[in-house]
Motif scaffolding. Structure first.
Motif, PDB file in Angstrom:
ATOM      1  N   CYS A 170       0.858  -1.190   0.000  1.00 13.86           N
ATOM      2  CA  CYS A 170       0.000   0.000   0.000  1.00 13.86           C
ATOM      3  C   CYS A 170       0.892   1.237   0.000  1.00 13.86           C
ATOM      4  O   CYS A 170       1.815   1.344   0.826  1.00 13.86           O
ATOM      5  N   LEU A 171       0.640   2.145  -0.924  1.00 11.48           N
ATOM      6  CA  LEU A 171       1.452   3.359  -1.044  1.00 11.48           C
ATOM      7  C   LEU A 171       0.807   4.564  -0.365  1.00 11.48           C
ATOM      8  O   LEU A 171       1.386   5.659  -0.404  1.00 11.48           O
ATOM      9  N   ASP A 172      -0.353   4.392   0.229  1.00 17.59           N
ATOM     10  CA  ASP A 172      -1.067   5.532   0.814  1.00 17.59           C
ATOM     11  C   ASP A 172      -0.446   5.959   2.136  1.00 17.59           C
ATOM     12  O   ASP A 172       0.258   5.198   2.805  1.00 17.59           O
ATOM     13  N   HIS A 173      -0.736   7.227   2.490  1.00 17.54           N
ATOM     14  CA  HIS A 173      -0.272   7.796   3.745  1.00 17.54           C
ATOM     15  C   HIS A 173      -1.482   8.112   4.631  1.00 17.54           C
ATOM     16  O   HIS A 173      -2.562   8.444   4.127  1.00 17.54           O
ATOM     17  N   VAL A 174      -1.276   8.031   5.934  1.00 18.93           N
ATOM     18  CA  VAL A 174      -2.341   8.317   6.895  1.00 18.93           C
ATOM     19  C   VAL A 174      -1.800   9.260   7.962  1.00 18.93           C
ATOM     20  O   VAL A 174      -0.586   9.466   8.081  1.00 18.93           O
ATOM     21  N   TYR A 175      -2.729   9.831   8.736  1.00 17.62           N
ATOM     22  CA  TYR A 175      -2.356  10.756   9.815  1.00 17.62           C
ATOM     23  C   TYR A 175      -2.816  10.162  11.143  1.00 17.62           C
ATOM     24  O   TYR A 175      -4.006  10.103  11.440  1.00 17.62           O
ATOM     25  N   SER A 176      -1.867   9.685  11.932  1.00 18.22           N
ATOM     26  CA  SER A 176      -2.177   9.104  13.233  1.00 18.22           C
ATOM     27  C   SER A 176      -0.871   8.887  13.986  1.00 18.22           C
ATOM     28  O   SER A 176       0.170   9.443  13.601  1.00 18.22           O
ATOM     29  N   ASP A 177      -0.900   8.110  15.025  1.00 22.48           N
ATOM     30  CA  ASP A 177       0.319   7.744  15.759  1.00 22.48           C
ATOM     31  C   ASP A 177       0.881   6.481  15.130  1.00 22.48           C
ATOM     32  O   ASP A 177       0.248   5.415  15.216  1.00 22.48           O
ATOM     33  N   PRO A 178       2.057   6.540  14.497  1.00 16.98           N
ATOM     34  CA  PRO A 178       2.572   5.353  13.782  1.00 16.98           C
ATOM     35  C   PRO A 178       2.829   4.158  14.693  1.00 16.98           C
ATOM     36  O   PRO A 178       2.594   3.017  14.299  1.00 16.98           O
ATOM     37  N   VAL A 179       3.299   4.412  15.917  1.00 14.95           N
ATOM     38  CA  VAL A 179       3.593   3.301  16.832  1.00 14.95           C
ATOM     39  C   VAL A 179       2.297   2.613  17.253  1.00 14.95           C
ATOM     40  O   VAL A 179       2.197   1.376  17.241  1.00 14.95           O
TER      41      VAL A 179
END
Length: 587
Positions: free
Chosen positions: A327-336
């Motif tokens: 998946c090449l998409d980006h998201v906005y959240s806490d990565p950990v």
């Protein structure tokens, strides 16, 4: 009318008992203040009625003296009431109430001897109305009510017996006595209800205080436990980290097949231990409220790659075909936290799908990216699809597929983390056909960039790696893994020792791998800065930490623009991180 009466011996009398005199006294004071205006109006009405009777008969010195005495007693009662009642004033008011009632009764009796026939009966009826009034409104001061009412009842009996003829007089007297008895019973009932309500309030307060005390004790015990596990997270992860690296390294050594099978089984056990250990620490950290989200934009490609590399060996050992779609998409959240959610969902699917298939895929749905984990496991009945997110909840353990070695915390952690991030968790399952668990993440639209590895893939052979960790067992395990990959390893327990070992080295190291929590004053981030300044070069580096609660390690990593890896760490994750650094360096 007597607020502090319950503090005296009278309130303890069998007629008007009270289990909590102090609390009843406080409640009486409140009730007296609430009825002050009504009581004052009642006194004014009685005085007005007495004045009207005087006017009917004409003024005389005796009537005037009677009116003055009544007024003085009434003014005294009102003054004492307004000043605030105490134990001493209660007795005084009770006495004044008795005098006032007696004065009214004497005046009524004298007036009835000379007044026209209907008027004495009207006065007697008014007296009984006064009795009912004080019983209904001043029941919280019962002995004052009795002191005021008794003379009025006697006066009414006298008026009815002298005014009426036989046989009306005995009947009227009987009715007056019945009314007096009913008034006294009503007074006792009102007082009983009043005292009982106070007793219930006291008991409720006592139970609430006990419950609060027990709750605080339990909360302190939980906080001590969670703080211990959360604060000891780094130290507890160290041996698991070393065991994982040693087992991964041994699996690559040319050993007899029987030994290799034993090592493979040990790796599966170690992975299960790591998973359970990580779940216990995560749930303790969440209980201690140390999991504070750190939001940022990040790509799902690297996250899914780490998930696939971590669970591919475990899936193979269980006969599960694991497929992770890129998946090449980006998201906005806490990565950990998001990675922990996906890891727990995949772990749950792999554990409960023996000999089946597990698919991890992403799909854009409006403004969200849905990360879904599909499995061909036994499925979950609809009645249990919410219960599985509770701590330590497991499906029917009598079924072989449920004996997976888990402790029932994976989905509980998913629920808690998703609540912290305000994310939605979706569950769809059909018994006998499998399940789907998914999480919707806020989508961020950025230009897709895929890192392309050099032809033939990145090679670690011949690279010089500086490993800094204050634990000797981890240094040896990491050196063993990297040397088996062809790397030249320089292991040091501090930044100062690393500089000493590199004093005569003219070669610039290819990688720096530093533990963040080092003994002494320096952190791993400071060691990286020191080594970069020594060689005057931005050497590719990474931090390793056993503290998953964020904080210093993640802040330092962002400042240095380097990745963070979390213990316990397996060999493939360490190699993959170094290869990713190599790819970024060569581009």
């Amino acid at each position: 009318m007597a607020v502090g009466l319950s503090l005296s011996s009278l309130s303890a009398d069998a007629w008007f008992p009270s289990r909590h005199p102090q609390q009843v006294g406080a409640a009486q004071l409140v009730a007296a203040k609430q009825h002050f205006a009504g009581t004052t109006a009642f006194i004014v009405c009685t005085m007005a009625l007495g004045l009207a009777a005087q006017l009917n008969q004409g003024f005389g010195w005796g009537a005037l003296a009677w009116q003055c005495v009544m007024g003085a007693l009434a003014a005294t009662i009102v003054t004492e009431w307004r000043r605030g009642l105490s134990t001493r004033s209660v007795h005084a008011i009770t006495a004044f109430a008795a005098l006032w009632g007696s004065c009214w009764a004497i005046g009524l009796c004298i007036w009835s001897l000379s007044a026209p026939e209907p008027l004495p009966l009207i006065g007697a009826a008014a007296s009984l109305i006064f009795v009912m009034h004080v019983v209904s409104t001043c029941y919280f001061a019962p002995w004052s009510v009795v002191a005021f009412s008794s003379p009025l009842v006697l006066a009414t009996l006298f008026v009815s017996s002298t005014t009426l003829d036989v046989p009306a007089a005995p009947i009227a007297a009987l009715l007056v006595l019945l009314q007096a008895l009913a008034s006294f019973r009503l007074l006792r009932k009102n007082w009983s209800d009043f005292a009982h309500s106070i007793d219930m309030d006291v008991e409720t307060s006592r139970l609430a205080a006990m419950l609060q005390e027990q709750k605080e004790i339990a909360e302190r015990a939980v906080q001590l436990k969670t703080r211990f596990l959360a604060s000891a997270s780094h130290d507890l992860r160290q041996p698991m980290h070393a065991i994982s690296l040693y087992l991964d390294g041994l699996a690559e050594v040319d050993l007899p097949e029987r030994v290799r099978e034993a090592i493979s089984d040990a790796k599966v056990c170690a992975h299960d231990m790591n998973d359970m250990f990580r779940s216990l620490l995560d749930i303790s950290r969440l209980d201690a409220q140390q999991a504070i989200p750190t939001l940022s934009s990040f790509g799902m490609e690297s996250l899914l790659s780490r998930v696939e590399k971590e669970f591919q060996p475990l899936a193979a050992s269980r006969g599960v075909k694991l497929k992770v779609r890129p998946c090449l998409d980006h998201v906005y959240s806490d990565p950990v936290m998001v990675e922990r959610i996906v890891l727990n969902l995949v772990s749950n699917a792999v554990r409960h799908t023996p000999g089946g298939r597990v698919l991890v895929a992403c799909r854009v749905r409006g403004r969200a990216l849905r990360v879904a984990v599909y499995d061909t496991g036994p499925g979950i009945p609809e009645s249990q699809q919410q219960a599985i997110f509770e701590e330590f909840y497991r499906l029917d353990t009598s079924r072989p597929q449920d004996n997976t070695g888990g402790v029932g915390l994976g989905l509980a952690i998913v629920r808690r983390l998703s609540q912290s991030l305000h994310l939605r968790i979706i569950v769809r399952s059909t018994p006998g056909r499998g399940s789907m668990f998914a999480v919707d993440l806020p989508l961020v639209h950025v230009a897709h960039k895929r890192a392309v590895a050099p032809r033939g893939g990145p090679k670690l052979a011949g690279r010089q790696v500086i490993v800094v960790d204050d634990e000797v067992s981890i240094l040896r395990a990491a050196s063993f893994i990297l040397e088996s990959s062809g790397c030249e390893v320089i292991a040091a327990r501090s930044g100062r020792e690393a500089l000493m070992l590199l004093a005569n080295c003219t070669r610039v190291p290819d990688f720096l791998v530093c533990d963040y929590e080092l003994k002494g004053e320096q952190t791993g981030a400071e060691v990286i800065r020191q080594l970069r300044e020594e060689f005057n070069c931005d050497i590719p580096a990474m931090l390793v930490t056993g503290n998953t609660s964020g904080g210093g390690a993640e802040r330092s990593a962002r400042e240095l623009a380097i990745p963070v890896l979390y213990k316990p760490l397996e060999a493939h994750a360490l190699r993959s991180a170094l290869e990713a650094l190599l790819v970024a360096e060569e581009q």
